[in-house]
Design a protein around this motif. Structure first.
Motif, PDB file in Angstrom:
ATOM      1  N   ALA A   1      72.572 -43.961  -5.763  1.00  0.00           N
ATOM      2  CA  ALA A   1      72.368 -43.107  -6.583  1.00  0.00           C
ATOM      3  C   ALA A   1      72.565 -41.653  -6.122  1.00  0.00           C
ATOM      4  O   ALA A   1      71.970 -41.135  -5.234  1.00  0.00           O
ATOM      5  CB  ALA A   1      70.716 -43.194  -7.338  1.00  0.00           C
ATOM      6  N   LEU A   2      73.366 -41.066  -7.066  1.00  0.00           N
ATOM      7  CA  LEU A   2      73.593 -39.721  -7.076  1.00  0.00           C
ATOM      8  C   LEU A   2      72.944 -39.052  -8.028  1.00  0.00           C
ATOM      9  O   LEU A   2      73.224 -39.269  -9.497  1.00  0.00           O
ATOM     10  CB  LEU A   2      75.333 -39.342  -7.344  1.00  0.00           C
ATOM     11  CG  LEU A   2      75.849 -38.049  -7.109  1.00  0.00           C
ATOM     12  CD1 LEU A   2      75.247 -37.196  -6.157  1.00  0.00           C
ATOM     13  CD2 LEU A   2      77.316 -37.949  -7.464  1.00  0.00           C
TER      14      LEU A   2
ATOM     15  N   VAL B   1      81.145 -35.558  -4.779  1.00  0.00           N
ATOM     16  CA  VAL B   1      81.132 -37.252  -4.845  1.00  0.00           C
ATOM     17  C   VAL B   1      81.990 -37.619  -3.688  1.00  0.00           C
ATOM     18  O   VAL B   1      81.605 -38.856  -3.128  1.00  0.00           O
ATOM     19  CB  VAL B   1      82.068 -37.407  -6.238  1.00  0.00           C
ATOM     20  CG1 VAL B   1      82.696 -38.535  -6.477  1.00  0.00           C
ATOM     21  CG2 VAL B   1      81.304 -36.619  -7.501  1.00  0.00           C
ATOM     22  N   ALA B   2      82.750 -36.637  -3.160  1.00  0.00           N
ATOM     23  CA  ALA B   2      83.562 -37.121  -2.017  1.00  0.00           C
ATOM     24  C   ALA B   2      82.875 -37.722  -0.848  1.00  0.00           C
ATOM     25  O   ALA B   2      82.736 -38.441  -0.101  1.00  0.00           O
ATOM     26  CB  ALA B   2      84.857 -36.295  -1.621  1.00  0.00           C
TER      27      ALA B   2
ATOM     28  N   GLY C   1      80.550 -45.602   0.610  1.00  0.00           N
ATOM     29  CA  GLY C   1      81.708 -46.099  -0.135  1.00  0.00           C
ATOM     30  C   GLY C   1      81.450 -46.836  -1.535  1.00  0.00           C
ATOM     31  O   GLY C   1      82.386 -47.317  -2.005  1.00  0.00           O
ATOM     32  N   ARG C   2      80.481 -46.510  -2.176  1.00  0.00           N
ATOM     33  CA  ARG C   2      79.973 -46.754  -3.442  1.00  0.00           C
ATOM     34  C   ARG C   2      78.932 -45.820  -4.099  1.00  0.00           C
ATOM     35  O   ARG C   2      78.536 -45.194  -3.603  1.00  0.00           O
ATOM     36  CB  ARG C   2      79.586 -48.107  -3.476  1.00  0.00           C
ATOM     37  CG  ARG C   2      78.314 -48.527  -2.613  1.00  0.00           C
ATOM     38  CD  ARG C   2      77.627 -49.819  -2.413  1.00  0.00           C
ATOM     39  NE  ARG C   2      77.026 -50.306  -3.619  1.00  0.00           N
ATOM     40  CZ  ARG C   2      77.145 -51.678  -3.840  1.00  0.00           C
ATOM     41  NH1 ARG C   2      77.237 -52.449  -2.832  1.00  0.00           N
ATOM     42  NH2 ARG C   2      76.511 -51.873  -5.071  1.00  0.00           N
ATOM     43  N   ILE C   3      79.051 -45.977  -5.491  1.00  0.00           N
ATOM     44  CA  ILE C   3      78.116 -45.229  -6.211  1.00  0.00           C
ATOM     45  C   ILE C   3      77.666 -46.035  -7.183  1.00  0.00           C
ATOM     46  O   ILE C   3      78.614 -46.664  -7.911  1.00  0.00           O
ATOM     47  CB  ILE C   3      78.712 -43.962  -6.864  1.00  0.00           C
ATOM     48  CG1 ILE C   3      78.975 -43.023  -5.778  1.00  0.00           C
ATOM     49  CG2 ILE C   3      77.439 -43.081  -7.699  1.00  0.00           C
ATOM     50  CD1 ILE C   3      79.557 -41.800  -6.245  1.00  0.00           C
TER      51      ILE C   3
ATOM     52  N   LYS D   1      83.926 -38.749 -14.166  1.00  0.00           N
ATOM     53  CA  LYS D   1      85.161 -38.839 -14.076  1.00  0.00           C
ATOM     54  C   LYS D   1      85.445 -39.481 -12.473  1.00  0.00           C
ATOM     55  O   LYS D   1      85.871 -40.522 -12.279  1.00  0.00           O
ATOM     56  CB  LYS D   1      85.978 -37.908 -14.254  1.00  0.00           C
ATOM     57  CG  LYS D   1      87.517 -37.979 -13.822  1.00  0.00           C
ATOM     58  CD  LYS D   1      88.176 -36.599 -14.125  1.00  0.00           C
ATOM     59  CE  LYS D   1      89.363 -36.437 -13.749  1.00  0.00           C
ATOM     60  NZ  LYS D   1      90.600 -37.274 -14.352  1.00  0.00           N
ATOM     61  N   TRP D   2      84.753 -38.512 -11.396  1.00  0.00           N
ATOM     62  CA  TRP D   2      85.268 -38.848 -10.204  1.00  0.00           C
ATOM     63  C   TRP D   2      84.231 -39.860  -9.478  1.00  0.00           C
ATOM     64  O   TRP D   2      84.320 -40.291  -8.660  1.00  0.00           O
ATOM     65  CB  TRP D   2      84.971 -37.449  -9.421  1.00  0.00           C
ATOM     66  CG  TRP D   2      86.217 -36.519  -9.744  1.00  0.00           C
ATOM     67  CD1 TRP D   2      87.376 -36.781  -9.605  1.00  0.00           C
ATOM     68  CD2 TRP D   2      86.192 -35.101 -10.001  1.00  0.00           C
ATOM     69  NE1 TRP D   2      88.166 -35.824 -10.091  1.00  0.00           N
ATOM     70  CE2 TRP D   2      87.241 -34.501 -10.152  1.00  0.00           C
ATOM     71  CE3 TRP D   2      85.086 -34.051  -9.796  1.00  0.00           C
ATOM     72  CZ2 TRP D   2      87.760 -33.368 -10.377  1.00  0.00           C
ATOM     73  CZ3 TRP D   2      85.252 -32.818 -10.132  1.00  0.00           C
ATOM     74  CH2 TRP D   2      86.612 -32.319 -10.317  1.00  0.00           C
ATOM     75  N   SER D   3      83.142 -40.261  -9.931  1.00  0.00           N
ATOM     76  CA  SER D   3      82.287 -41.152  -9.567  1.00  0.00           C
ATOM     77  C   SER D   3      82.584 -42.626 -10.191  1.00  0.00           C
ATOM     78  O   SER D   3      82.216 -43.604  -9.565  1.00  0.00           O
ATOM     79  CB  SER D   3      80.672 -40.924 -10.066  1.00  0.00           C
ATOM     80  OG  SER D   3      80.083 -39.853  -9.392  1.00  0.00           O
TER      81      SER D   3
END
Ligand code: NAD
Length: 271
Positions: free
Chosen positions: A4-5, A69-70, A77-79, A118-120
């Motif tokens: 989780a972000l 995000v990077a 390797g995942r979100i 968008k980036w996730s």
């Protein structure tokens, strides 16, 4: 392991949400402008066994968002869940708005959730995921004293519907979670004087007392009540829920009358 972000994770609803997701077994990327506090929050969660990455970043910077995000993707390797929680709130009416404050609020409250999503999204595509946008009942029932805040929260609702449609084919659910009055510094502080206007030391308490006469459940909510809802919405139990708004507000969204007035209409019913 799911990841989780969470933005605005240093304190308040974001920190409580981080704790809930830690209990649910998620690894956590915790982003906040306040680096010291988010590291403290992260450390506490590590002490109970969570795998944590803390990210000191300002959501008004697209570069910092992309980098956050990077870093998250590089680590795991995942979100699986993105919680767009952080926001800024200016106590400015439409007469008082300034270009600088307006732009910053749009950047933090609306542009950042859009680009974080968008980036996730590519890191959610493989196993599916969920994006929870923390909006506010003020998108529907503004007070007239927070012009850009109300506007960005309403915009975030529109973005929720749009993203839910665009991303459903990748098994990504997008939901708006709208708190009502929640006991945090952000939610409770109306004390600050503006410009040459003196601070009003009793305003925050008066505001709280008044709102409790309007909220049907007669109290403010807790950060845990919002966080538990976010955790449930991210879980498989909510697997068919997308493109909708869930309010955690004790009924505030659909009322406007004080208990005193209701009681005068129906004596004895609302004491
Ligand atoms: P809070 O002030 O307790 O926490 C917000 C966090 O976001 C802080 O740690 C802050 O440092 C961080 N943040 C602010 N600007 C940032 C930026 N530019 N970059 C990175 N981090 C930043 O607030 P809260 O009450 O927990 O609110 C969380 C969310 O809930 C917000 O979106 C808010 O609009 C929403 N909300 C809160 C209430 C309430 O009553 N508390 C009601 C409705 C909606």
């Amino acid at each position: 392991m799911k990841v989780a972000l969470i933005t605005g994770a240093a304190r308040g609803i974001g920190a409580a949400t981080a704790a809930e997701f830690a209990q649910a077994g998620y690894a956590l990327a915790l982003l906040d402008l306040d680096g010291d506090e988010v590291r403290r929050t992260g450390k506490k969660l590590e002490e109970i066994g969570a795998d944590v990455l803390t990210l000191e970043a300002d959501l008004s910077s697209l570069e910092q968002i992309e980098d956050a995000v990077a870093q998250t993707a590089e680590r795991w390797g995942r979100i699986d869940a993105l919680i767009n929680n952080a926001a800024t709130r200016e106590l400015e009416t439409i007469r008082e708005i300034t270009p600088v404050n307006w732009q910053r609020a749009v950047d933090v409250n609306l542009t950042a959730p859009a680009f974080l999503s968008k980036w996730s999204a590519p890191y959610m595509k493989i196993h599916g995921g969920v994006i929870i946008n923390i909006t506010s009942v003020e998108a529907h029932i503004p007070k007239g004293v927070c012009a850009v805040y109300a506007a960005t929260k309403a915009g975030l609702l529109g973005l929720t519907w749009e993203m839910a449609n665009a991303l459903a084919g990748d098994n990504i659910r997008v939901i708006a979670l709208s708190p009502g009055a929640i006991a945090t510094d952000f939610g409770a502080d109306y004390s600050g004087g503006k410009d040459d206007q003196p601070a009003d030391p009793t305003l925050s308490q008066d505001m709280r007392d008044y709102s409790e006469t309007v909220i049907p459940m007669q109290r403010w909510g807790t950060v845990d009540e919002v966080a538990r809802t976010a955790r449930w919405l991210a879980s498989d139990e909510a697997s068919y829920i997308t493109a909708t708004e869930i309010t955690v507000d004790g009924g505030l969204r659909h009322t406007w009358m004080t208990r005193e007035i209701k009681n005068r209409i129906r004596p004895g019913e609302f004491e």
